[in-house]
Scaffold this active site. Structure first.
Site, PDB file in Angstrom:
ATOM      1  N   ASP A   1      23.487  36.518  21.779  1.00 39.38           N
ATOM      2  CA  ASP A   1      24.308  35.623  20.969  1.00 39.38           C
ATOM      3  C   ASP A   1      24.441  36.241  19.586  1.00 39.38           C
ATOM      4  O   ASP A   1      23.546  36.969  19.134  1.00 39.38           O
ATOM      5  CB  ASP A   1      23.663  34.244  20.867  1.00 39.38           C
TER       6      ASP A   1
ATOM      7  N   ASP B   1      27.545  40.724  19.788  1.00 46.82           N
ATOM      8  CA  ASP B   1      28.939  40.416  19.490  1.00 46.82           C
ATOM      9  C   ASP B   1      29.743  40.874  20.694  1.00 46.82           C
ATOM     10  O   ASP B   1      29.921  42.074  20.924  1.00 46.82           O
ATOM     11  CB  ASP B   1      29.383  41.149  18.224  1.00 46.82           C
ATOM     12  N   VAL B   2      30.216  39.941  21.485  1.00 42.95           N
ATOM     13  CA  VAL B   2      30.882  40.298  22.744  1.00 42.95           C
ATOM     14  C   VAL B   2      32.201  41.020  22.543  1.00 42.95           C
ATOM     15  O   VAL B   2      32.737  41.606  23.489  1.00 42.95           O
ATOM     16  CB  VAL B   2      31.109  39.062  23.647  1.00 42.95           C
TER      17      VAL B   2
ATOM     18  N   SER C   1      37.527  27.885  33.426  1.00 44.19           N
ATOM     19  CA  SER C   1      37.646  26.451  33.185  1.00 44.19           C
ATOM     20  C   SER C   1      38.719  25.885  34.105  1.00 44.19           C
ATOM     21  O   SER C   1      39.649  26.597  34.502  1.00 44.19           O
ATOM     22  CB  SER C   1      38.032  26.179  31.727  1.00 44.19           C
TER      23      SER C   1
ATOM     24  N   TYR D   1      43.498  28.234  24.634  1.00 46.13           N
ATOM     25  CA  TYR D   1      42.269  28.213  25.426  1.00 46.13           C
ATOM     26  C   TYR D   1      42.610  28.225  26.912  1.00 46.13           C
ATOM     27  O   TYR D   1      42.009  28.984  27.693  1.00 46.13           O
ATOM     28  CB  TYR D   1      41.444  26.978  25.080  1.00 46.13           C
TER      29      TYR D   1
ATOM     30  N   LYS E   1      41.583  31.163  29.693  1.00 46.83           N
ATOM     31  CA  LYS E   1      40.819  30.902  30.916  1.00 46.83           C
ATOM     32  C   LYS E   1      41.643  31.209  32.166  1.00 46.83           C
ATOM     33  O   LYS E   1      41.097  31.570  33.212  1.00 46.83           O
ATOM     34  CB  LYS E   1      40.313  29.458  30.922  1.00 46.83           C
TER      35      LYS E   1
END
Length: 305
Positions: free
Chosen positions: A38, A65-66, A144, A157, A161
């Site tokens: 994270d 940091d993705v 999602s 968003y 997804k």
């Protein structure tokens, strides 16, 4: 089934809170060796220590940091060195701003694309290369239900997804020859900080609301079984979306409106949502790299659902 998780070496992005934390807890309880990453390095270390103390195990908590290749690769390398290899990557990190599309700033749009799409692609690519070299592996990506049937107030968003679902469908086919399983989990509205300030009606509460523990259980199940493909949580959401998919778009939208999906992400309590918005929408403060290659803490990329 959880016995098939025992001893597996699993890394989870966005693991300091929410779904990521619940997943780490469920996997450690099932006997897996777990590393969580994270951007909030203090919180992720504290979360790892608390989970480890609870289950009498060692959980690795690392800054991540993705959206940064160096940071993601270092995260995987440190877990690899600690565990002697990696069997599973859970791409959980994601952010969900709400509000009218035309009022969303480019900064907020870009952050969703960076975290929710770029982060998943980057993780899948880096872990996938390691898995291909060792001849096996499993990638689990968090999507999602709104990636299948979008909801007003969640335009970008929903788009991110939808991209995660598409990526998973293709990678399942492309990586199968390398003995890499690819699973996509599509939860409904999860009772975490993600939905702070949202006011779902009774129908949504009954059919689409889930706790992070339910999502974690689904992740444990697909890891244990190495089941590829798309899995809905709750299962009823999949049945509903399957039925809706057979209908014309205009009909689907009318039914969605009747369910209350057209207003749940637009009519939010902004006071209740303020803390979450501050955390996910304010860009991280630029700072020097630390010894693990991660940006200075207190940013927003790499955050948990």
């Amino acid at each position: 089934m959880s016995a098939n998780v025992h001893g597996k070496r699993i890394v989870i992005t966005g693991g300091a809170r929410g779904i990521g934390r619940a997943t780490a807890e469920a996997l450690v309880a099932a006997g897996a060796r777990v590393a969580i990453g994270d951007l909030d390095k203090d919180l992720v270390q504290d979360t790892a220590a608390r989970i480890g103390a609870r289950f009498g195990s060692t959980v690795l908590g690392l800054p991540l940091d993705v959206t940064d290749r160096e940071s993601f690769d270092e995260f995987l390398s440190l877990a690899d060195m600690e565990f002697g290899g990696i069997d599973v990557l859970v791409n959980n990190a994601g952010i969900m701003p709400t509000g009218a599309f035309l009022e969303e700033t480019d900064t907020v749009t870009d952050r969703q694309i960076d975290v929710n799409i770029r982060g998943v692609i980057l993780g899948s690519k880096l872990a996938g290369a390691r898995f291909a070299d060792q001849g096996y592996g499993h990638i689990v990506n968090l999507a999602s239900v709104v990636g299948v049937e979008g909801a007003p107030g969640l335009a970008v968003y929903s788009a991110t997804k939808h991209a995660v679902i598409g990526l998973g469908s293709v990678l399942r086919q492309e990586l199968a020859g390398s003995n890499i399983a690819v699973s996509t989990i599509a939860p409904g509205f999860v009772r975490t900080e993600l939905i702070a300030g949202m006011k779902p009606n009774a129908l949504i509460e009954k059919l689409a609301m889930v706790g992070p523990e339910q999502v974690a259980a689904a992740i444990v199940e697909v890891i244990a079984s190495r089941r590829p493909g798309l899995k809905y949580v709750p299962r009823a959401a999949g049945w509903i979306l399957g039925a809706l998919g057979l209908m014309p778009e205009a009909t689907r939208h009318r039914i969605s409106a009747a369910f209350g999906l057209h207003t749940v992400a637009l009519n939010t309590d902004e006071t209740a949502r303020a803390s979450y918005r501050q955390r996910i929408e304010v860009p991280p403060t630029p700072g020097p790299k630390d010894t693990t290659g991660s940006d200075a803490p207190r940013g927003t990329t790499g955050r948990a659902h």
